[in-house]
Design a protein around this motif. Sequence first.
Motif, PDB file in Angstrom:
ATOM      1  N   GLN A  59      -4.742  34.837  98.427  1.00 51.89           N
ATOM      2  CA  GLN A  59      -5.842  33.879  98.539  1.00 51.89           C
ATOM      3  C   GLN A  59      -5.540  32.611  97.741  1.00 51.89           C
ATOM      4  O   GLN A  59      -5.854  31.511  98.183  1.00 51.89           O
ATOM      5  CB  GLN A  59      -7.151  34.514  98.052  1.00 51.89           C
ATOM      6  N   GLU A  60      -4.937  32.767  96.577  1.00 53.79           N
ATOM      7  CA  GLU A  60      -4.575  31.616  95.751  1.00 53.79           C
ATOM      8  C   GLU A  60      -3.538  30.744  96.460  1.00 53.79           C
ATOM      9  O   GLU A  60      -3.638  29.510  96.447  1.00 53.79           O
ATOM     10  CB  GLU A  60      -4.031  32.110  94.399  1.00 53.79           C
ATOM     11  N   ILE A  61      -2.563  31.370  97.096  1.00 54.83           N
ATOM     12  CA  ILE A  61      -1.541  30.622  97.838  1.00 54.83           C
ATOM     13  C   ILE A  61      -2.188  29.848  98.981  1.00 54.83           C
ATOM     14  O   ILE A  61      -1.882  28.671  99.200  1.00 54.83           O
ATOM     15  CB  ILE A  61      -0.438  31.578  98.354  1.00 54.83           C
ATOM     16  N   GLU A  62      -3.100  30.499  99.715  1.00 56.88           N
ATOM     17  CA  GLU A  62      -3.768  29.832 100.830  1.00 56.88           C
ATOM     18  C   GLU A  62      -4.659  28.691 100.349  1.00 56.88           C
ATOM     19  O   GLU A  62      -4.751  27.654 100.990  1.00 56.88           O
ATOM     20  CB  GLU A  62      -4.582  30.845 101.635  1.00 56.88           C
ATOM     21  N   LYS A  63      -5.311  28.883  99.200  1.00 55.76           N
ATOM     22  CA  LYS A  63      -6.249  27.880  98.671  1.00 55.76           C
ATOM     23  C   LYS A  63      -5.517  26.670  98.089  1.00 55.76           C
ATOM     24  O   LYS A  63      -5.897  25.532  98.343  1.00 55.76           O
ATOM     25  CB  LYS A  63      -7.128  28.532  97.601  1.00 55.76           C
ATOM     26  N   THR A  64      -4.458  26.914  97.321  1.00 56.52           N
ATOM     27  CA  THR A  64      -3.797  25.836  96.596  1.00 56.52           C
ATOM     28  C   THR A  64      -2.517  25.340  97.253  1.00 56.52           C
ATOM     29  O   THR A  64      -2.047  24.255  96.945  1.00 56.52           O
ATOM     30  CB  THR A  64      -3.446  26.274  95.167  1.00 56.52           C
ATOM     31  N   GLY A  65      -1.919  26.180  98.084  1.00 59.86           N
ATOM     32  CA  GLY A  65      -0.641  25.818  98.678  1.00 59.86           C
ATOM     33  C   GLY A  65       0.530  26.063  97.739  1.00 59.86           C
ATOM     34  O   GLY A  65       1.667  25.694  98.052  1.00 59.86           O
ATOM     35  N   ASP A  66       0.252  26.666  96.581  1.00 59.12           N
ATOM     36  CA  ASP A  66       1.315  26.962  95.621  1.00 59.12           C
ATOM     37  C   ASP A  66       2.265  28.023  96.162  1.00 59.12           C
ATOM     38  O   ASP A  66       1.892  28.826  97.007  1.00 59.12           O
ATOM     39  CB  ASP A  66       0.733  27.478  94.297  1.00 59.12           C
ATOM     40  N   ALA A  67       3.468  28.033  95.638  1.00 60.20           N
ATOM     41  CA  ALA A  67       4.443  29.071  95.976  1.00 60.20           C
ATOM     42  C   ALA A  67       4.080  30.352  95.220  1.00 60.20           C
ATOM     43  O   ALA A  67       3.301  30.324  94.261  1.00 60.20           O
ATOM     44  CB  ALA A  67       5.844  28.610  95.593  1.00 60.20           C
ATOM     45  N   PHE A  68       4.673  31.452  95.645  1.00 57.47           N
ATOM     46  CA  PHE A  68       4.384  32.748  95.026  1.00 57.47           C
ATOM     47  C   PHE A  68       4.527  32.737  93.502  1.00 57.47           C
ATOM     48  O   PHE A  68       3.634  33.232  92.810  1.00 57.47           O
ATOM     49  CB  PHE A  68       5.266  33.849  95.647  1.00 57.47           C
ATOM     50  N   PRO A  69       5.618  32.190  92.939  1.00 62.43           N
ATOM     51  CA  PRO A  69       5.752  32.253  91.470  1.00 62.43           C
ATOM     52  C   PRO A  69       4.594  31.594  90.712  1.00 62.43           C
ATOM     53  O   PRO A  69       4.145  32.115  89.696  1.00 62.43           O
ATOM     54  CB  PRO A  69       7.072  31.527  91.196  1.00 62.43           C
ATOM     55  N   LEU A  70       4.104  30.472  91.216  1.00 60.65           N
ATOM     56  CA  LEU A  70       2.984  29.800  90.551  1.00 60.65           C
ATOM     57  C   LEU A  70       1.693  30.598  90.686  1.00 60.65           C
ATOM     58  O   LEU A  70       0.916  30.720  89.731  1.00 60.65           O
ATOM     59  CB  LEU A  70       2.790  28.391  91.112  1.00 60.65           C
ATOM     60  N   ALA A  71       1.451  31.159  91.863  1.00 61.60           N
ATOM     61  CA  ALA A  71       0.256  31.975  92.069  1.00 61.60           C
ATOM     62  C   ALA A  71       0.328  33.246  91.224  1.00 61.60           C
ATOM     63  O   ALA A  71      -0.676  33.673  90.652  1.00 61.60           O
ATOM     64  CB  ALA A  71       0.099  32.316  93.548  1.00 61.60           C
ATOM     65  N   LEU A  72       1.515  33.820  91.117  1.00 60.32           N
ATOM     66  CA  LEU A  72       1.696  35.005  90.279  1.00 60.32           C
ATOM     67  C   LEU A  72       1.425  34.662  88.820  1.00 60.32           C
ATOM     68  O   LEU A  72       0.747  35.406  88.112  1.00 60.32           O
ATOM     69  CB  LEU A  72       3.109  35.569  90.439  1.00 60.32           C
ATOM     70  N   ARG A  73       1.928  33.529  88.372  1.00 56.05           N
ATOM     71  CA  ARG A  73       1.703  33.092  86.992  1.00 56.05           C
ATOM     72  C   ARG A  73       0.210  32.912  86.725  1.00 56.05           C
ATOM     73  O   ARG A  73      -0.302  33.304  85.675  1.00 56.05           O
ATOM     74  CB  ARG A  73       2.465  31.797  86.723  1.00 56.05           C
ATOM     75  N   ALA A  74      -0.514  32.346  87.677  1.00 56.76           N
ATOM     76  CA  ALA A  74      -1.956  32.167  87.524  1.00 56.76           C
ATOM     77  C   ALA A  74      -2.657  33.519  87.439  1.00 56.76           C
ATOM     78  O   ALA A  74      -3.574  33.705  86.636  1.00 56.76           O
ATOM     79  CB  ALA A  74      -2.508  31.352  88.699  1.00 56.76           C
ATOM     80  N   TYR A  75      -2.216  34.471  88.245  1.00 52.91           N
ATOM     81  CA  TYR A  75      -2.821  35.807  88.221  1.00 52.91           C
ATOM     82  C   TYR A  75      -2.553  36.510  86.890  1.00 52.91           C
ATOM     83  O   TYR A  75      -3.478  37.057  86.285  1.00 52.91           O
ATOM     84  CB  TYR A  75      -2.291  36.663  89.377  1.00 52.91           C
ATOM     85  N   THR A  76      -1.307  36.497  86.438  1.00 53.25           N
ATOM     86  CA  THR A  76      -0.989  37.184  85.187  1.00 53.25           C
ATOM     87  C   THR A  76      -1.685  36.514  84.008  1.00 53.25           C
ATOM     88  O   THR A  76      -2.104  37.203  83.068  1.00 53.25           O
ATOM     89  CB  THR A  76       0.529  37.277  84.945  1.00 53.25           C
ATOM     90  N   SER A  77      -1.862  35.210  84.059  1.00 53.96           N
ATOM     91  CA  SER A  77      -2.599  34.509  83.018  1.00 53.96           C
ATOM     92  C   SER A  77      -4.056  34.964  83.009  1.00 53.96           C
ATOM     93  O   SER A  77      -4.650  35.196  81.957  1.00 53.96           O
ATOM     94  CB  SER A  77      -2.509  33.004  83.243  1.00 53.96           C
ATOM     95  N   ARG A  78      -4.607  35.110  84.189  1.00 51.94           N
ATOM     96  CA  ARG A  78      -5.991  35.588  84.330  1.00 51.94           C
ATOM     97  C   ARG A  78      -6.137  36.994  83.760  1.00 51.94           C
ATOM     98  O   ARG A  78      -7.104  37.303  83.067  1.00 51.94           O
ATOM     99  CB  ARG A  78      -6.356  35.550  85.812  1.00 51.94           C
ATOM    100  N   VAL A  79      -5.183  37.848  84.041  1.00 51.30           N
ATOM    101  CA  VAL A  79      -5.216  39.226  83.532  1.00 51.30           C
ATOM    102  C   VAL A  79      -5.126  39.223  82.016  1.00 51.30           C
ATOM    103  O   VAL A  79      -5.885  39.921  81.331  1.00 51.30           O
ATOM    104  CB  VAL A  79      -4.093  40.075  84.160  1.00 51.30           C
ATOM    105  N   ARG A  80      -4.175  38.453  81.477  1.00 53.42           N
ATOM    106  CA  ARG A  80      -4.023  38.399  80.015  1.00 53.42           C
ATOM    107  C   ARG A  80      -5.295  37.901  79.352  1.00 53.42           C
ATOM    108  O   ARG A  80      -5.705  38.404  78.307  1.00 53.42           O
ATOM    109  CB  ARG A  80      -2.852  37.492  79.631  1.00 53.42           C
TER     110      ARG A  80
END
Length: 80
Positions: free
Chosen positions: A55-76
């Motif tokens: 959903q983050e990739i579709e919303k922002t157009g970011d590549a997987f690594p950036l969306a993954l970084r946003a997710y792991t930051s959210r988890v932390r």
Amino acid sequence: MKIPVIKKLVEAYDLASLQLAEEALMEEQMPAIEIEGDDEGEQLTHILAAIWIKQEIEKTGDAFPLALRAYTSRVRTSIS
């Protein structure tokens, strides 16, 4: 949480398939797609992460690594 499993799910399945798999796991049924994990809890973690990242990739157009970084930051942030 295993990043390679999440990446595989994001790359292999569309959002609708991931959401159906989430529903199946929540209803204690076998999902139609293969989700790696030591138990149902880890499988659910992987599928929820994949859905959020997709959903983050579709919303922002970011590549997987950036969306993954946003997710792991959210988890932390939620853990601390």
